[in-house]
Design a protein around this motif. Structure first.
Motif, PDB file in Angstrom:
ATOM      1  N   GLY A 109       0.815  -1.208   0.000  1.00 16.52           N
ATOM      2  CA  GLY A 109       0.000   0.000   0.000  1.00 16.52           C
ATOM      3  C   GLY A 109       0.846   1.255   0.000  1.00 16.52           C
ATOM      4  N   MET A 110       0.197   2.396  -0.181  1.00 17.23           N
ATOM      5  CA  MET A 110       0.955   3.630  -0.267  1.00 17.23           C
ATOM      6  C   MET A 110       0.200   4.786   0.393  1.00 17.23           C
ATOM      7  SD  MET A 110       3.055   4.976  -3.485  1.00 17.23           S
ATOM      8  CE  MET A 110       4.529   5.905  -3.180  1.00 17.23           C
ATOM      9  N   PHE A 161       0.485   9.045   0.575  1.00 13.20           N
ATOM     10  CA  PHE A 161       1.134  10.073  -0.243  1.00 13.20           C
ATOM     11  C   PHE A 161       1.500  11.308   0.572  1.00 13.20           C
ATOM     12  CE2 PHE A 161      -1.376   7.315  -2.810  1.00 13.20           C
ATOM     13  CZ  PHE A 161      -0.588   7.063  -3.905  1.00 13.20           C
ATOM     14  N   ASN A 178      -4.724  12.641   0.558  1.00  7.65           N
ATOM     15  CA  ASN A 178      -5.635  12.654  -0.585  1.00  7.65           C
ATOM     16  C   ASN A 178      -6.834  11.742  -0.371  1.00  7.65           C
ATOM     17  OD1 ASN A 178      -4.143  10.337  -0.686  1.00  7.65           O
ATOM     18  ND2 ASN A 178      -3.654  10.460  -2.856  1.00  7.65           N
ATOM     19  N   ALA A 190      -5.423   2.560   3.677  1.00 10.96           N
ATOM     20  CA  ALA A 190      -4.447   1.609   3.156  1.00 10.96           C
ATOM     21  C   ALA A 190      -4.492   0.305   3.949  1.00 10.96           C
ATOM     22  CB  ALA A 190      -3.048   2.215   3.194  1.00 10.96           C
ATOM     23  N   GLY A 234      -3.307   3.244  -5.640  1.00 11.33           N
ATOM     24  CA  GLY A 234      -2.518   2.807  -4.496  1.00 11.33           C
ATOM     25  C   GLY A 234      -3.230   1.764  -3.642  1.00 11.33           C
ATOM     26  N   LEU A 235      -4.557   1.723  -3.750  1.00 13.90           N
ATOM     27  CA  LEU A 235      -5.309   0.712  -2.998  1.00 13.90           C
ATOM     28  C   LEU A 235      -5.495  -0.562  -3.792  1.00 13.90           C
ATOM     29  CD1 LEU A 235      -8.068   2.983  -1.470  1.00 13.90           C
ATOM     30  CD2 LEU A 235      -6.149   1.937  -0.300  1.00 13.90           C
TER      31      LEU A 235
END
Ligand SMILES: Nc1ncnc2c1ncn2[C@@H]1O[C@H](COP(=O)(O)OP(=O)(O)O)[C@@H](O)[C@H]1O
Ligand SMILES: [Mg+2]
Lengths: 261, 318, 414
Positions: free
Chosen positions: A95-96, A98, A102, A166, C303-304
């Motif tokens: 996952g990420m 940022f 956002n 995430a 990203g998910l």
């Protein structure tokens, strides 16, 4: 250098990784093994390719049309850039979070439920939302307002929501690209505490230009810099305490003591 | 950092598991959707092919009728299909005349309005004047046709005399067409003027230039390619405009340079012929495709040139 | 300032030059301003012309003055009384013919009134004078009418009125209405939207989200769309004539669906032609709306572990929707006023029945305006003016909706 690493414990590993934007080599020959259930910080001057490397770890660079790689990134030994690998699956497992929070312009609840739903989560959604919000230390603040728009939250809350979002997808690794750079110091501390708690279950890689943050919050630190062609490279990698107290490389020492960058 | 080159030592079962989890999925829905979207994009290509193919095919039919000769088509001045005369010049001539009249209105006024709006107007004046121009741009052309016939023509006849000005005449149609095109020219020119960076104006003011001198000697030349682009689009719009000329310029091809006389334009001719009950596959009927092709060719070239020019100033300033 | 005479004259020279330059500047500023205001003048002149002609004094001659038919105004009579009136004033034969067409006692009140007007009263509009003409010279007009049409009455008439909106087309200028044309325009626009909206938004999504801009074919698609936006509408009409009216006639005439004796000049052909016409503008507007969606939203979604379509459908499109709708409304309002392509694909100019489906013959509001405008009699100018008012008001409503939508959207994101 015999790093304290338990070599069985590498979860993701960059081998001779070079990343290009068109013909420009943004990162060259990086060898970096990330350990399971540890917080790894990537530090270095602006433009040295930290974000580029981080995005390579879950194939977010695929969206930059000119970007391409040399070398390999092995996730549990599987090359994630191999042709048979599905980038969508990679991002589900890695996952990420940022730099700028956002959240989706939807309710708090939907922000969390959406990712789980598209990934085929069939269990009790309310439970999942509560659990992930708790894991992200946000539950107490929002539990009465789950239907409220996520955009109404403060910046720090939004960023924790993004972390919770995430988590709901149940990744193994969480990549964070300067997650606190848009936040005030108190919100920053909260996120750092949160990272510490999360590292019990997840492996975390955090890019930061804030050296105090790396020193406070990470177990391991990788220091990047640029060569004269502006190509980023990794200078040194080791235990955070060692990097900050006994750097082996002159460039690391200069950077840490503020003589550079 | 030799020490960091760690040999992989992950137990086999985990590796196997991970490679199945990461295996590329076949997402039929995603592929179908992408295919559909691509087809949507292709429809515009089919449209262009359709235009070129259909117009080309029917034009060939037209030019293969024995009475029609390609050279005479482009060089003779009588268009009278009933007696086998197919000279396109009268139609082209009146198209040019209405276009010139339209441009006499639209170019100077459009440019002057653009200069006013971008270099002089206060925020408040802009917020009133711009919407008015936008409303003007949104009025259907058939309404302008009505305006030409019931306002402009009586006005011209009042000024120049009823004996001199016919009820249907190219001047009235052309002038009203100019009003119709004015907003287009002014908004495109204004875009070009606004794209000129502030710093250039400041430099001129700094040298003691007045506002007018700055606008005319500095900003205008810098925006020239965009302004020419606006002019070209305006011309292309005038050539393709149908309803104003169909209503006000007169029906019946006539080779005349008298702006007070009626003369049918290319578009007016197409509208009249296809509005009637002409049988398919007669030379008259096929001729509208030939004229349509001519029209398409001319406007396409003008549009391409204009877009090139716009791209040029964008490249410089953005 | 008497010290240096040379410096003083120098100063004067610069000052006078400067004031001259400023004067020139002022004059030109006035010229630029006037040019801008000419747009306003033209708009006012146009609206004034249309309004002026929508109200007029008409010289009407009745075969039988309606006032002499009955003691009460005709509108207030019952159906039975109206039928009686018809019976009393028509020949037996004529009455029976009418009754056979559709039993008179079963007809609506409005129908019966129309019959009385058409068959007994038979009003004829002989001349028409717009409001401004009337105000300027009502005496002369009265004299002229009295001399030329001794049997005619001068009546004030607002050409735009309730009946005008709900009456069908008619050969009689005093009875004509725009309903048939309005319904035609409505059907036409529905078909246009049904085709152009999905295809246009689909193209925009393809170009913005999927297309690799480095691939030659994607660049061709984009350039082609930009160029198509500048093709004259009449060329689309010719294309529609060739493709939809002729080549695809079995489909567009409804012959494939058992619709006998039809040709391709149907509302479907016209709607498809209009769809092709507005497609480029709709695509370009939608592309802009999609491009305005911040990239961070897409990244959050990817990203998910979301797929491309999941990202587009759940995040990009909802965010872009207000912009897409605004752009669509603007494109559609262009289609509503377009006339030339409809002439080419063969809109009927005289048709009195409402369209019933995609295979109907049809007329449309701008077609009627064109048709009325080109008639020689002055009354038709009045009718055209009323038709133009209806058209302009519809367009104004649509554009107001677009502006509201845009404002709500920008407030949401402020
Ligand atoms: N999308 C991109 N296209 C081209 N070059 C890029 C792109 N993103 C980053 N770069 C370049 O790659 C280098 C590294 O950028 P980045 O990874 O963002 O650095 P950091 O995060 O360490 O500040 C910089 O020189 C930057 O200009
Ligand atoms: Mg960065």
């Amino acid at each position: 250098m015999t790093t304290q690493t338990n070599e069985n414990n590498i979860i993701i590993q960059a081998n001779d990784l070079s990343i290009y934007y068109g013909s420009f080599r943004a990162v060259k020959n990086v060898n970096l093994g990330i350990q399971r259930n540890k917080i790894t910080a990537i530090i270095g001057p602006s433009g040295c390719g930290k974000s580029t490397v981080l995005r390579a770890f879950n194939r977010m660079n695929d969206f930059v049309q000119s970007a391409h790689n040399d070398g390999k990134i092995l996730f549990h030994g599987q090359d994630i850039y191999a042709p048979e690998v599905d980038p969508v699956q990679v991002r589900q497992m890695i996952g990420m979070v940022f730099q700028k929070p956002n959240p989706f312009p939807k309710s708090i609840y939907e922000n969390i439920a959406w990712g789980a739903r598209i990934n085929g989560y069939k269990g009790n959604m309310d439970e999942l939302v509560e659990n992930t919000l708790q894991a992200a230390a946000l539950w107490d603040e929002v539990k009465d307002n789950l239907k409220k728009s996520a955009l109404a939250l403060s910046g720090g809350q939004q960023q924790r929501l993004c972390i919770a979002r995430a988590l709901a997808v149940k990744p193994e690794i969480i990549l964070m690209d300067e997650p606190c750079s848009a936040l005030d110091p108190i919100a920053t501390l909260k996120i750092e505490d949160l990272m510490r708690e999360l590292s019990v279950k997840y492996s975390i890689i955090i890019v930061t230009h804030n050296m105090q943050q790396a020193a406070r919050a990470s177990d391991l630190t990788a220091f990047f810099t640029m060569d004269e062609d502006r190509a980023g490279l990794m200078v040194e990698y080791g235990e955070t305490s060692q990097i900050f107290t006994r750097p082996k490389d002159k460039r690391t020492e200069d950077y840490i003591t503020g003589r550079f960058g | 950092m030799a020490s960091m080159e760690i040999t992989q030592n992950i137990n086999q079962s985990s590796a196997q598991n991970i490679s199945t989890r990461l295996r590329r999925q076949t997402r039929i829905g995603e592929n179908l959707i992408q295919g559909f979207l691509f087809l949507c994009g292709m429809i515009s290509i089919f449209t262009t092919i359709g235009i070129v193919f259909e117009l080309g095919k029917e034009s060939l039919l037209f030019f293969s009728t024995p009475e029609v000769k390609l050279i005479e088509f482009f060089t003779t001045t009588t268009w009278q299909p009933s007696i086998g005369k197919f000279g396109v010049l009268p139609l082209v001539n009146s198209t040019l005349m209405t276009t010139i009249f339209a441009m006499l209105i639209a170019l100077p006024l459009g440019l002057a309005a653009a200069i006013y709006l971008s270099e002089y107007a206060s925020h408040k004046a802009r917020s009133i004047l711009k919407p008015i121009l936008e409303i003007l741009a949104g009025i259907p052309t058939v309404v302008y046709g009505y305006f030409a016939l019931t306002f402009m023509t009586p006005l011209l006849r009042g000024i120049f005399g009823e004996d001199n000005v016919q009820i249907y005449n190219t001047l009235s149609a052309g002038l009203v067409m100019g009003i119709m095109i004015l907003p287009l020219v002014s908004s495109m020119s204004e875009d070009a003027l606004s794209a000129v960076p502030r710093s250039l104006r400041d430099a001129a003011y700094g040298l003691g230039a007045t506002r007018l001198e700055t606008a005319i000697k500095i900003v205008l030349p810098a925006a020239l390619s965009g302004i020419i682009a606006a002019f070209i689009i305006g011309i292309s719009r005038a050539i393709g405009e149908t309803m104003i000329v169909a209503v006000a310029a007169g029906s019946g091809p006539a080779f005349t340079f008298n702006p007070f006389k009626g003369a049918e334009t290319m578009t007016g001719y197409i509208a009249r012929i296809s509005g009637g009950d002409l049988a398919y596959d007669t030379p008259d009927y096929n001729s509208i495709f030939a004229i349509g092709l001519l029209l398409f060719g001319i406007t396409l070239i003008l549009n391409i040139v204009s877009r090139r020019l716009v791209a040029k100033y964008r490249e410089v300033y953005e | 300032m008497i010290s240096d005479p040379f410096a003083a004259t120098e100063h004067n020279r610069v000052a006078s030059g400067l004031s001259r330059r400023h004067r020139t500047g002022k004059i030109w500023q006035a010229i630029f301003f006037s040019a801008t205001v000419i747009g306003l003048v033209a708009l006012v002149a146009l609206l004034w012309t249309v309004l002026d002609k929508s109200f007029s004094y008409v010289a009407i001659e009745y075969k039988v003055d309606p006032a002499t038919l009955s003691s009460k105004p005709l509108q207030e009579l019952t159906n039975a009384e109206l039928v009686n009136l018809l019976e009393a004033n028509l020949s037996k034969n004529r009455f029976r013919t009418l009754d056979r067409k559709q039993t008179l006692t079963e007809r609506t009140h409005a129908d019966l009134l129309t019959l009385i007007y058409d068959n007994i009263v038979e009003p004829r509009a002989l001349a028409s004078y717009s409001m401004s003409q009337w105000i300027a010279s009502s005496q002369e007009i009265r004299a002229e009418v009295a001399e030329k049409y001794p049997d005619a009455k001068l009546e004030f008439r607002a050409w735009i009125n309730g009946d005008f909106l709900i009456d069908p087309l008619s050969g009689d200028p005093l009875l004509v209405g725009v309903r048939t044309a309005l319904m035609g325009s409505l059907f036409l626009i529905l078909i246009t939207i049904a085709v152009a909206f999905p295809v246009g938004v689909g193209s925009a999504i393809y170009l913005e989200e999927y297309a690799d801009k480095n691939k030659w074919y994607n660049r061709i698609i984009q350039t082609n769309i930009d160029n198509l936006a500048g093709v004259p509408s009449i060329v689309y009409g010719i294309l529609g004539l060739a493709i939809f009216v002729r080549t695809l006639a079995p489909l567009t005439s409804g012959a494939l669906f058992g619709n006998a004796d039809a040709n391709g000049r149907t509302i479907l052909s016209a709607g498809l032609t209009m769809a092709l016409l507005i497609l480029p503008v709709l695509i370009i507007n939608s592309q802009e709306a999609i491009r305005a969606v911040p990239n961070s939203l897409r990244q959050a979604s990817y990203g998910l572990g979301a797929t491309k379509w999941q990202t587009i459908w759940n995040h990009v499109l909802p965010q872009a929707l207000p912009g897409i709708l605004t752009g669509t409304i603007l494109a559609v309002s262009r289609a509503i006023g377009e006339t030339a392509p409809l002439i080419i694909v063969g809109a009927a100019t005289f048709i009195t029945s409402d369209p019933t489906g995609p295979f109907s013959k049809f007329t449309a509001l701008p077609i009627q305006i064109y048709n009325w405008t080109t008639r020689p009699q002055e009354v038709y100018r009045n009718i055209a003016a009323a038709g133009i008012l209806v058209l302009l008001i519809s367009l104004l409503t649509l554009n107001a909706a677009a502006i509201l939508l845009r404002n709500r959207f920008s407030r949401q994101h402020a």
